[in-house]
Structure formats: structure tokens, C-alpha cells
Design an enzyme around this catalytic site. Structure first.
Site, PDB file in Angstrom:
ATOM      1  N   LYS A 273      -3.785  12.164  -3.298  1.00 17.65           N
ATOM      2  CA  LYS A 273      -2.804  12.511  -2.272  1.00 17.65           C
ATOM      3  C   LYS A 273      -1.529  13.077  -2.879  1.00 17.65           C
ATOM      4  O   LYS A 273      -0.633  13.510  -2.162  1.00 17.65           O
ATOM      5  CB  LYS A 273      -2.476  11.284  -1.411  1.00 17.65           C
TER       6      LYS A 273
ATOM      7  N   GLN B 153       0.407   6.433   0.929  1.00 14.43           N
ATOM      8  CA  GLN B 153       1.040   7.502   1.694  1.00 14.43           C
ATOM      9  C   GLN B 153       2.505   7.684   1.286  1.00 14.43           C
ATOM     10  O   GLN B 153       3.122   8.677   1.632  1.00 14.43           O
ATOM     11  CB  GLN B 153       0.937   7.148   3.180  1.00 14.43           C
TER      12      GLN B 153
ATOM     13  N   ASP C 139       0.871  -1.169   0.000  1.00 11.43           N
ATOM     14  CA  ASP C 139       0.000   0.000   0.000  1.00 11.43           C
ATOM     15  C   ASP C 139       0.915   1.227   0.000  1.00 11.43           C
ATOM     16  O   ASP C 139       1.541   1.534   1.011  1.00 11.43           O
ATOM     17  CB  ASP C 139      -0.876  -0.050   1.253  1.00 11.43           C
TER      18      ASP C 139
HETATM   19  N1  7TS Z   1      -3.603   3.536   2.626  1.00 10.84           N
HETATM   20  C1  7TS Z   1      -3.060   4.524   3.339  1.00 10.84           C
HETATM   21  C2  7TS Z   1      -1.734   4.322   3.992  1.00 10.84           C
HETATM   22  C3  7TS Z   1      -3.752   5.730   3.441  1.00 10.84           C
HETATM   23  O1  7TS Z   1      -3.211   6.725   4.142  1.00 10.84           O
HETATM   24  C4  7TS Z   1      -5.017   5.873   2.810  1.00 10.84           C
HETATM   25  C5  7TS Z   1      -5.845   7.115   2.975  1.00 10.84           C
HETATM   26  C6  7TS Z   1      -5.501   4.811   2.059  1.00 10.84           C
HETATM   27  C7  7TS Z   1      -4.776   3.661   1.991  1.00 10.84           C
HETATM   28  C8  7TS Z   1      -6.791   4.901   1.312  1.00 10.84           C
HETATM   29  O2  7TS Z   1      -6.658   5.764   0.241  1.00 10.84           O
HETATM   30  P1  7TS Z   1      -7.938   6.177  -0.635  1.00 10.84           P
HETATM   31  O3  7TS Z   1      -7.416   7.200  -1.559  1.00 10.84           O
HETATM   32  O4  7TS Z   1      -8.400   4.939  -1.331  1.00 10.84           O
HETATM   33  O5  7TS Z   1      -8.946   6.698   0.326  1.00 10.84           O
HETATM   34  N2  7TS Z   1      -5.495   7.859   4.104  1.00 10.84           N
HETATM   35  C9  7TS Z   1      -6.273   8.559   4.921  1.00 10.84           C
HETATM   36  C10 7TS Z   1      -5.802   9.237   6.028  1.00 10.84           C
HETATM   37  O6  7TS Z   1      -4.633   9.263   6.365  1.00 10.84           O
HETATM   38  N3  7TS Z   1      -6.792   9.782   6.659  1.00 10.84           N
HETATM   39  O7  7TS Z   1      -7.915   9.478   6.002  1.00 10.84           O
HETATM   40  C11 7TS Z   1      -7.597   8.740   4.894  1.00 10.84           C
END
Ligand code: 7TS
Length: 417
Positions: A236, A213, A210
Site C-alpha cells: 500500500k 492504511q 493496524d
Molecule cells: N487493515 C486495513 C486498515 C486495511 O485497509 C487492509 C487492507 C488490511 C488491514 C489488510 O492488509 P493486507 O495487506 O494484509 O491485505 N485494505 C483493503 C482495502 O481497503 N480493501 O481491500 C483491502
């Protein structure tokens, strides 16, 4: 305002880059916006916004469908974005990159399409206590559905994975999948994914990374990591919402059943039987987030121009500065490993003050931080808290914003503690 060396050695000029981001032109509660929540989502530079608009105005059509000029233009832009994603993570081939709606969907795709056909009783699915729910819940669910055992690598007191636990985990059964984030969203920890990938392969398991981040803040090379799948989101890293990528090894993707079924992912359909198209199209059923993918490509261009290494260095300097400033706030506990072991994320609590109250006090001065469990309830349980405050930085973050955070925390302590 405190003096510090943050700007002196930085290769990236955050103040100049900030001018690319229209959001900073507005005030919040009469103060300039101090946006310290980029880990949840990053703001968008004009270069990305302009690209979206130009694409819609000049090149928009559905992709891979028309033989007319406009559809060919749109297809070229969409496939060009795929190539940008592939280069960005050093993928061996662009066809190994699948556009999804984001990291969450990318991980669900692997958990369902690979997991349902490859897991069963006696197998072990390994995650860590540091995962975001999106790399925890799908694996826990698919393990339950298939009868596999679900294990989590524990954390030590610094927020680092305890790799000494791997031997015990290997004794539980046949380890089939190891899933870990490259950078933790809650603590910023940079995890030893290369070592975990090597261990996974010794066990005959696949390694799922994953990188939601990590991708915005830390250079990624899937070949060097030695992983089998890698997931991340566009929003992000200064790109549009609702689009992301899954990279997977061609051999694995080709052997997998599809995830979503419908138009565009087939080779042929008849009453008796349907056969699947080639990768990546086998995994891209229906009309894709076309303009968003093109904007994602523009965002990758933008952060590549700035330089991911320069972004990481800039954030580390802000992190060191923030930790110094926060250490002076009475009753503040900060979580996470040493600065050189993490990205630009600071999680903390103020003794006796609920994180939501802290965030509200800061908001009164235009300072935006996140308060909550950060979709990491297993980690919160480990830390023995229900929630934390989290400040996170990006390429447009300036030291004054850290000063305003610290001032707000002193104020919150005086008012509420
Ligand atoms: N993995 C990590 C490490 C993340 O930080 C996030 C979203 C996701 C997966 C999911 O990403 P998405 O774009 O599919 O939503 N992070 C966060 C956060 O830090 N606070 O709320 C969502």
C-alpha cells in the site's frame, strides 16, 4: 474542467511524480488510467522496480545462511531494509521489527502468539466497529478460542469512535487487548490511537495498532502513539506485495511464543527439545520474502523523499475538492468525518444504484474505484448498507482524476438512478 486551488499550494508535484510510475503510461478503454483505488493497493515507481531488479541481478542469495560474499551482501540489504522500516516508524530498535507477509499476517501473529497465552475467561478483547476484517476476525476468533469476551467500541454518526463507551466496556471484565486502526480504510477516519493506548495501559492491556492504511499517508511514530504492536504492509506504500512489518516492544516479543515454526527461528534443536532464536529471527521461520523486503525498503526511501506530510497534505486537498465535486451529484450520500479528521478516502453511495454498477460505469471511462464492503462488514451494518463505492488518493493522484470521477457519477446517475 473545474478551476481549483489544489495544485497551487501543494508542496508535492503529483504530475511530476506520476512520471515515476510506468502504469500510467497505459490507457484503459482508450482513456488515460484514473486510478482511484490506492487504499486497496498502490502502484510502484521505477525506483522500487529498479531496486528489485538490481538486487536480483547483483546481490541475491538467501540471507543469514551463507558465509560466502553474496549471502553477506543479501543479508546486508535485507537487514538494511529492516533498519529503514524501524526509522520510518521511529521504533527504538530494528530488532523489534519483524518482516511478515503483510498487515494481516502481522496481526495474526500477535493474536495467536500473544493471545493464546495471555487471554482467558474474564478477559476482554476490545476492537472497534471501524476495523478492517484483518484486525477484527483474528481477535474475535482468539477470544472465542480462549473464552475471553469480545467487545467493539461503537461509532457515532460521523464515523468517529465513541470513547464514552469505554467506561461500560471496562466493567465487562479485565481488558487485556485493545486493537484499532490508525486510519480507517472504509471512511478514512484518523482514530485517536494515542488516547486509546493510554486507556489500554490504564486497564493493564496491550495496544495493537493496524497501520496498514496509515503508514502510506500519515507520519507514524510508535513511541508517540504509545502502542505495543503496530502492523502494516508494503504494497500500500508503493512497495512489493507479500511483505509487511510487525513492530512490537522487545520485552513483549521476547516473552512470546513463536508463531511459525521451522528453519532459521531456532537456537538449537534436538530430539528432546527445541529452543528459540533471538528476536526478530524467532518470528521469521523459513525463507523470507527477501527481495520484497529490499523493495519495501526502497519504497520507504521513495515516500520518505517525497515526504509523508506532503503526501497527507496533497491528499487532504484532493479530498476537500472531491467532497465539493461529489456534493453536486444528485442523490449522492457521502460517509465519514470532516476532511481534517481523515485521510484521502471518500466512501459514498448513489441513491438507487448498486455500487458495482457505479464502478462499472466509471470503468468504461478508465476510472478505477472500489465497490464493496471493503472488508468492513460490521461498519456496513452500522451504516445500514451492504456496500459503498470508495475512491482513494495517493501521491500520484491529480485533480483531473477527481473531475473524471465526478463526471462519471453524473453519468451513472442519469443512466441508472
Ligand atoms: N487493515 C486495513 C486498515 C486495511 O485497509 C487492509 C487492507 C488490511 C488491514 C489488510 O492488509 P493486507 O495487506 O494484509 O491485505 N485494505 C483493503 C482495502 O481497503 N480493501 O481491500 C483491502
Amino acid at each position: 474542467m473545474a478551476e481549483m486551488a489544489v495544485t497551487a499550494q501543494t508542496k508535492l508535484d503529483a504530475r511530476k511524480l506520476r512520471a515515476d510510475f510506468p502504469i500510467f503510461e497505459q490507457e484503459v478503454r482508450g482513456k488515460p488510467l484514473a486510478y482511484l483505488d490506492s487504499a486497496v493497493s498502490a502502484h510502484k515507481p521505477r525506483q522500487v522496480l529498479d531496486k528489485l531488479r538490481t538486487f536480483y541481478e547483483t546481490s541475491y542469495a538467501n540471507v543469514h545462511r551463507g558465509v560466502y560474499t553474496l549471502s553477506e551482501l543479501a543479508t546486508a540489504e535485507y537487514e538494511g531494509a529492516r533498519e529503514k522500516v524501524a526509522r520510518f516508524i521511529n521504533a527504538p530498535a530494528a530488532r523489534e521489527v519483524i518482516f511478515t507477509h503483510g498487515a494481516t499476517e502481522s496481526i495474526n501473529l500477535v493474536a495467536y502468539a500473544w493471545g493464546l497465552d495471555n487471554l482467558g475467561p474474564g478477559d476482554v478483547v476490545v476492537v472497534t466497529e471501524l476495523e478492517h476484517h484483518s484486525n477484527f476476525v483474528p481477535w474475535q476468533y482468539i477470544a472465542k478460542r480462549t473464552g475471553a469476551t469480545f467487545e467493539a467500541i461503537p461509532l457515532d454518526e460521523h464515523g468517529e469512535l465513541r470513547l464514552d463507551a469505554l467506561e461500560d466496556i471496562a466493567r465487562v471484565g479485565n481488558v487485556k487487548v485493545v486493537a484499532n486502526n490508525l486510519v480507517s480504510n472504509a471512511l478514512g477516519t484518523i482514530n485517536p490511537v494515542e488516547r486509546l493506548a493510554a486507556w489500554a495501559h490504564e486497564q493493564g492491556a496491550i495496544m495493537v495498532v493496524d497501520a496498514a492504511q496509515a503508514a502510506p499517508h500519515h507520519a507514524i511514530d510508535v513511541q508517540q502513539l504509545g502502542c505495543d504492536f503496530l502492523a502494516f504492509s508494503s504494497h500500500k506504500l508503493c512497495g512489493p506485495t507479500s511483505v509487511g512489518a510487525l513492530w512490537g516492544r522487545a520485552g513483549l516479543l521476547e516473552a512470546m511464543a513463536p508463531f511459525n515454526l521451522g528453519g532459521h527461528m531456532i537456537r538449537s534443536v534436538s530430539l528432546e527439545e527445541t529452543t528459540w532464536g533471538q528476536i526478530p529471527f524467532k518470528f521469521e521461520a523459513g525463507t523470507q520474502p527477501i527481495a520484497e523486503a529490499v523493495g519495501f525498503g526502497a519504497a520507504i526511501d521513495y515516500i520518505t523523499d517525497v515526504g509523508v506530510d506532503a503526501i497527507e497534505e496533497h491528499e487532504r486537498e484532493l479530498l476537500v475538492y472531491a467532497l465539493e465535486q461529489l456534493a453536486e451529484v444528485p442523490g449522492l450520500t457521502a460517509y465519514g468525518p470532516a476532511p481534517e479528521r481523515r485521510a484521502g478516502i471518500v466512501s459514498f453511495n448513489l441513491d438507487g444504484v448498486h455500487p458495482h454498477d457505479v464502478a462499472q460505469i466509471l470503468d468504461m471511462d478508465g476510472v478505477a474505484i472500489r465497490a464493496g464492503h471493503h472488508c468492513c462488514q460490521p461498519l456496513m451494518a452500522k451504516l445500514g448498507v451492504a456496500a459503498t463505492n470508495r475512491a482513494s488518493f495517493y501521491l500520484y493522484t491529480i485533480p483531473e482524476e477527481v473531475d473524471r470521477l465526478a463526471e462519471g457519477l453524473h453519468k451513472a446517475h442519469k443512466l441508472l438512478a
